[in-house]
Design an enzyme around this catalytic site. Structure first.
Site, short mmCIF file in Angstrom:
data_model
loop_
_atom_site.label_atom_id
_atom_site.label_comp_id
_atom_site.label_asym_id
_atom_site.label_seq_id
_atom_site.Cartn_x
_atom_site.Cartn_y
_atom_site.Cartn_z
N SER A 98 -1.69 9.11 3.86
CA SER A 98 -0.25 9.28 3.60
C SER A 98 0.35 9.92 4.83
O SER A 98 0.12 11.11 5.08
CB SER A 98 -0.04 10.21 2.40
N LYS A 173 5.22 5.86 -0.77
CA LYS A 173 4.40 7.05 -1.07
C LYS A 173 5.25 8.32 -1.04
O LYS A 173 5.07 9.23 -1.85
CB LYS A 173 3.25 7.12 -0.06
N LYS A 241 2.68 18.80 3.43
CA LYS A 241 2.72 17.80 4.50
C LYS A 241 3.55 16.59 4.06
O LYS A 241 4.42 16.12 4.79
CB LYS A 241 1.26 17.39 4.81
P1 NAD Z 1 -9.49 15.51 3.21
O1 NAD Z 1 -9.00 16.60 4.10
O2 NAD Z 1 -10.43 15.83 2.09
O3 NAD Z 1 -10.17 14.35 4.09
C1 NAD Z 1 -9.78 14.00 5.39
C2 NAD Z 1 -11.03 13.68 6.21
O4 NAD Z 1 -10.64 13.24 7.51
C3 NAD Z 1 -11.93 14.92 6.43
O5 NAD Z 1 -13.25 14.61 6.03
C4 NAD Z 1 -11.83 15.19 7.94
O6 NAD Z 1 -13.01 15.74 8.48
C5 NAD Z 1 -11.55 13.79 8.46
N1 NAD Z 1 -10.89 13.76 9.78
C6 NAD Z 1 -9.83 14.50 10.22
N2 NAD Z 1 -9.49 14.12 11.46
C7 NAD Z 1 -10.34 13.13 11.83
C8 NAD Z 1 -10.48 12.34 12.99
N3 NAD Z 1 -9.65 12.49 14.04
N4 NAD Z 1 -11.46 11.42 13.03
C9 NAD Z 1 -12.29 11.24 11.96
N5 NAD Z 1 -12.21 11.97 10.82
C10 NAD Z 1 -11.25 12.90 10.75
O7 NAD Z 1 -8.17 14.80 2.65
P2 NAD Z 1 -8.05 13.82 1.37
O8 NAD Z 1 -7.69 14.62 0.18
O9 NAD Z 1 -9.20 12.87 1.34
O10 NAD Z 1 -6.71 13.03 1.79
C11 NAD Z 1 -6.68 11.98 2.75
C12 NAD Z 1 -5.29 11.34 2.71
O11 NAD Z 1 -5.08 10.80 1.40
C13 NAD Z 1 -4.15 12.32 2.99
O12 NAD Z 1 -3.15 11.69 3.73
C14 NAD Z 1 -3.67 12.67 1.59
O13 NAD Z 1 -2.30 13.07 1.60
C15 NAD Z 1 -3.89 11.35 0.86
N6 NAD Z 1 -4.07 11.46 -0.59
C16 NAD Z 1 -4.86 12.43 -1.14
C17 NAD Z 1 -4.98 12.51 -2.53
C18 NAD Z 1 -5.82 13.59 -3.19
O14 NAD Z 1 -5.68 13.76 -4.41
N7 NAD Z 1 -6.67 14.31 -2.47
C19 NAD Z 1 -4.32 11.59 -3.35
C20 NAD Z 1 -3.57 10.58 -2.77
C21 NAD Z 1 -3.45 10.52 -1.39
#
Ligand code: NAD
Length: 298
Positions: A98, A173, A241
């Site tokens: 997102s 979104k 964010k």
């Molecule tokens: P998270 O922080 O658990 O996962 C993000 C991952 O990306 C981490 O494992 C981190 O180490 C990795 N990362 C960061 N920078 C990186 C890079 N440069 N190269 C490779 N890996 C890298 O976050 P999440 O909860 O999985 O969310 C991911 C996305 O999905 C976000 O944009 C969030 O807004 C969206 N989202 C989350 C949810 C939820 O309920 N958690 C629901 C819908 C959407």
């Protein structure tokens, strides 16, 4: 479905179960995360370890990214050792993070210069639906590219909807995140009032959930709030964010969003209070503190 070589970058709360569902369906998967522990778990389930985002792209026909926000997507795609250094012309990049719609357009433009077509395909539904493969996926980008990957997205989502051109997935979104944030705040305000007035919030929940005030948010969050369970789920800092992206985008387009601004400040107060890593259902703690009343039971 023909099996594809898929790359997956970003194996966090959401990326890990989404990648697992692609593996389960039999696709060949190469994965990468900057935290190497996260790669090991996927490798144990049958994925190949990528050494970098570039390496993942070199080995894949389709690359999926699931990263926190615009800067991380730009770093992983456009940066040194990034997806575009490894991708061949004809590779499809699906960014499921997102991020700001303008950032999607910017990354897609760079990708296009290398013959890589991009879709922005953020999701809604949180970790439980990521595990079940029943996310709602909202997609922006060319129809023809969407048609080619719709079945793959369908392994992660129960609904896969193309909304328009690149950036419109993330615009959708942002609309979703405004509605969710305001719903949780409304639920919190109402339930703290009921609790302090001496009416059992669980009974209030049961009484209203079938009526007009009932919602997916209410059904998902009230049971957790009643248990005082604020383990994420979706962290308040990630919702900050999204609201920051919503406010920026709204102001660029010329749309005042007064209620989003108010809920943003509620979330900022929670962050200052050390609750940024709580689930966004934890917004109720702001109202509990204001009113010196508690909704959770026991
Ligand atoms: P998270 O922080 O658990 O996962 C993000 C991952 O990306 C981490 O494992 C981190 O180490 C990795 N990362 C960061 N920078 C990186 C890079 N440069 N190269 C490779 N890996 C890298 O976050 P999440 O909860 O999985 O969310 C991911 C996305 O999905 C976000 O944009 C969030 O807004 C969206 N989202 C989350 C949810 C939820 O309920 N958690 C629901 C819908 C959407």
């Amino acid at each position: 479905m023909t099996m594809k070589k898929i790359g997956f970058v970003g194996l966090g709360i959401m990326g890990k179960p989404m990648a697992m569902n692609l593996l389960k369906a039999g696709h060949s998967l190469t994965v990468y995360d900057i935290v190497s522990e996260k790669i090991k778990e996927l490798v144990a389930a049958g994925a190949k370890a990528g050494a970098s985002s570039k390496d993942v792209a070199q080995q894949s026909e389709i690359v999926i990214t699931m990263l926190p926000n615009s800067p991380e997507v730009k770093e992983a795609v456009l940066g040194p050792g990034g997806v575009l250094e490894g991708a061949k012309s004809g590779t499809i990049l699906i960014d499921m993070s997102s991020i700001a719609p303008l950032a999607s357009k910017e990354v897609a433009e760079h990708a296009g210069q290398k013959g890589v077509v991009m879709l922005d395909a953020p999701v809604s539904g949180g970790e439980p639906k990521a595990v079940e493969g029943t996310l709602a996926i909202m997609v922006g980008g060319p129809q023809e590219t969407f048609d080619r990957v719709k079945d793959i997205l369908g392994l992660m989502g129960a609904s896969v909807t193309r909304v328009g051109e690149i950036g419109s997935g993330n615009m959708t979104k942002l609309a979703n995140q405004i509605i969710v944030a305001l719903n949780i705040a409304a639920m919190s305000e109402a339930m703290v009032l009921a609790a302090k007035a001496g009416v059992d919030p669980e009974k209030v929940f049961q009484a209203i959930r079938g009526g007009l005030a009932g919602s997916t948010v209410l059904d998902a969050k009230m049971p957790l709030v009643l248990k005082g369970n604020f383990k994420p789920g979706f962290r308040i800092e990630l919702h900050i964010k999204d609201l920051a992206n919503a406010l920026d985008t709204a102001h660029e387009v010329g749309v005042p969003v007064p209620l989003s601004g108010a809920v943003m400040e509620v979330m900022q107060a929670l962050k200052v209070d050390g609750k940024g890593a709580d689930d966004h259902g934890g917004i109720i703690q702001f109202y509990e503190k204001l009113a010196k009343a508690q909704v959770r039971q026991g």
